[in-house]
Write a protein that holds these residues in place. Structure first.
Motif, PDB file in Angstrom:
ATOM      1  N   ALA A   1      -5.800   0.745   0.566  1.00 51.10           N
ATOM      2  CA  ALA A   1      -7.036   0.829  -0.216  1.00 51.10           C
ATOM      3  C   ALA A   1      -7.074   2.237  -1.012  1.00 51.10           C
ATOM      4  CB  ALA A   1      -8.289   0.923   0.798  1.00 51.10           C
ATOM      5  N   GLY A   2      -7.753   2.282  -2.227  1.00 49.42           N
ATOM      6  CA  GLY A   2      -7.696   3.509  -3.003  1.00 49.42           C
ATOM      7  C   GLY A   2      -6.242   3.527  -3.843  1.00 49.42           C
TER       8      GLY A   2
ATOM      9  N   SER B   1     -17.140  -6.931 -10.490  1.00 55.80           N
ATOM     10  CA  SER B   1     -16.547  -6.458  -9.453  1.00 55.80           C
ATOM     11  C   SER B   1     -15.263  -5.697  -9.654  1.00 55.80           C
ATOM     12  CB  SER B   1     -16.239  -7.574  -8.524  1.00 55.80           C
ATOM     13  OG  SER B   1     -15.326  -8.381  -9.270  1.00 55.80           O
TER      14      SER B   1
ATOM     15  N   ARG C   1     -12.454  -0.390 -12.788  1.00 56.61           N
ATOM     16  CA  ARG C   1     -11.200  -0.200 -11.859  1.00 56.61           C
ATOM     17  C   ARG C   1      -9.919  -0.727 -12.585  1.00 56.61           C
ATOM     18  NH1 ARG C   1     -11.178  -2.175  -7.163  1.00 56.61           N
ATOM     19  NH2 ARG C   1     -12.695  -3.933  -7.633  1.00 56.61           N
TER      20      ARG C   1
ATOM     21  N   SER D   1      -7.775   2.021  -7.819  1.00 60.88           N
ATOM     22  CA  SER D   1      -9.059   2.106  -6.980  1.00 60.88           C
ATOM     23  C   SER D   1      -9.291   0.826  -6.191  1.00 60.88           C
ATOM     24  CB  SER D   1     -10.417   2.539  -7.505  1.00 60.88           C
ATOM     25  OG  SER D   1     -10.203   4.022  -8.175  1.00 60.88           O
ATOM     26  N   LEU D   2      -8.098   0.177  -5.491  1.00 59.49           N
ATOM     27  CA  LEU D   2      -8.165  -0.907  -5.116  1.00 59.49           C
ATOM     28  C   LEU D   2      -8.992  -0.894  -3.755  1.00 59.49           C
ATOM     29  CD1 LEU D   2      -4.434  -2.265  -5.669  1.00 59.49           C
ATOM     30  CD2 LEU D   2      -6.660  -3.523  -6.535  1.00 59.49           C
ATOM     31  N   LYS D   3      -9.403  -2.068  -3.286  1.00 61.79           N
ATOM     32  CA  LYS D   3     -10.456  -2.108  -2.298  1.00 61.79           C
ATOM     33  C   LYS D   3      -9.832  -3.518  -1.427  1.00 61.79           C
ATOM     34  CE  LYS D   3     -14.359  -1.105  -4.879  1.00 61.79           C
ATOM     35  NZ  LYS D   3     -15.769  -1.367  -5.208  1.00 61.79           N
ATOM     36  N   PRO D   4     -10.123  -3.712   0.100  1.00 58.67           N
ATOM     37  CA  PRO D   4      -9.736  -4.771   0.684  1.00 58.67           C
ATOM     38  C   PRO D   4     -10.109  -6.119   0.021  1.00 58.67           C
ATOM     39  CG  PRO D   4     -10.208  -2.804   2.184  1.00 58.67           C
ATOM     40  CD  PRO D   4     -10.468  -2.482   0.502  1.00 58.67           C
ATOM     41  N   GLU D   5     -11.146  -5.782  -0.609  1.00 54.65           N
ATOM     42  CA  GLU D   5     -11.975  -7.168  -0.939  1.00 54.65           C
ATOM     43  C   GLU D   5     -11.256  -7.525  -2.422  1.00 54.65           C
ATOM     44  OE1 GLU D   5     -13.580  -4.449  -0.113  1.00 54.65           O
ATOM     45  OE2 GLU D   5     -15.330  -4.122  -1.526  1.00 54.65           O
ATOM     46  N   ASP D   6     -10.113  -6.895  -2.898  1.00 52.31           N
ATOM     47  CA  ASP D   6      -9.489  -7.431  -3.884  1.00 52.31           C
ATOM     48  C   ASP D   6      -8.304  -8.276  -3.503  1.00 52.31           C
ATOM     49  OD1 ASP D   6     -10.037  -3.898  -5.539  1.00 52.31           O
ATOM     50  OD2 ASP D   6     -11.013  -5.919  -6.223  1.00 52.31           O
TER      51      ASP D   6
ATOM     52  N   VAL E   1      -4.516  -5.601  -0.183  1.00 49.81           N
ATOM     53  CA  VAL E   1      -5.148  -4.242   0.024  1.00 49.81           C
ATOM     54  C   VAL E   1      -5.597  -4.243   1.675  1.00 49.81           C
ATOM     55  CG1 VAL E   1      -6.539  -2.480  -0.982  1.00 49.81           C
ATOM     56  CG2 VAL E   1      -5.764  -4.332  -2.500  1.00 49.81           C
TER      57      VAL E   1
ATOM     58  N   SER F   1      -6.859  -1.638   4.808  1.00 45.86           N
ATOM     59  CA  SER F   1      -7.901  -0.678   4.832  1.00 45.86           C
ATOM     60  C   SER F   1      -7.492   0.467   5.681  1.00 45.86           C
ATOM     61  CB  SER F   1      -9.228  -1.288   5.341  1.00 45.86           C
ATOM     62  OG  SER F   1      -8.620  -1.977   6.823  1.00 45.86           O
TER      63      SER F   1
END
Length: 122
Positions: free
Chosen positions: A14-15, A63, A67, A85-90, A120, A122
């Motif tokens: 993440a990130g 969403s 980014r 800035s990737l997130k787990p939900e990506d 991704v 966390s």
């Protein structure tokens, strides 16, 4: 006929960042709008980003706005999706798609790639 092959997926924290690539074949590729979609496990495929044939017009899902950046290089028959800035939900399988008649937020694209997995953590 246009054939699309995605690459660049993988596992990232993440990130972090990833850049997806889509290689297109076919003489008429440069006249197509191109899009990126994604499908998370157990969910429907959703629109991520799209770019017009000349690259002057782009559209993003809310969403990912701010980014992700979609771009294309018609000389190289390539489309890219820079993901920051990737997130787990990506986390999803990401698909490249081509559309003859302009940018669309919908699933009504004419050609699709096989997809590339982005995970991704966390």
């Amino acid at each position: 006929q246009v054939q699309l092959v995605e690459s660049g997926g993988g596992l990232v924290q993440a990130g972090g960042s990833l850049r997806l690539s889509c290689a297109a074949s076919g003489r008429t590729y440069s006249s197509y709008a191109m899009g990126w979609f994604r499908q998370a496990q157990g969910k429907e495929r959703e629109f991520v980003a799209a770019i017009s044939w000349g690259g002057g017009r782009t559209r993003y899902a809310d969403s990912v706005k701010g980014r992700f950046t979609i771009s294309r290089d018609n000389a190289r028959n390539m489309v890219y999706l820079q993901m920051n800035s990737l997130k787990p939900e990506d986390t999803a399988v990401y698909y490249c798609a081509g559309r003859r008649s302009g940018v669309s937020y919908g699933q009504d694209y004419d050609y699709w790639g096989q997809g590339t997995q982005v995970t991704v953590s966390s």
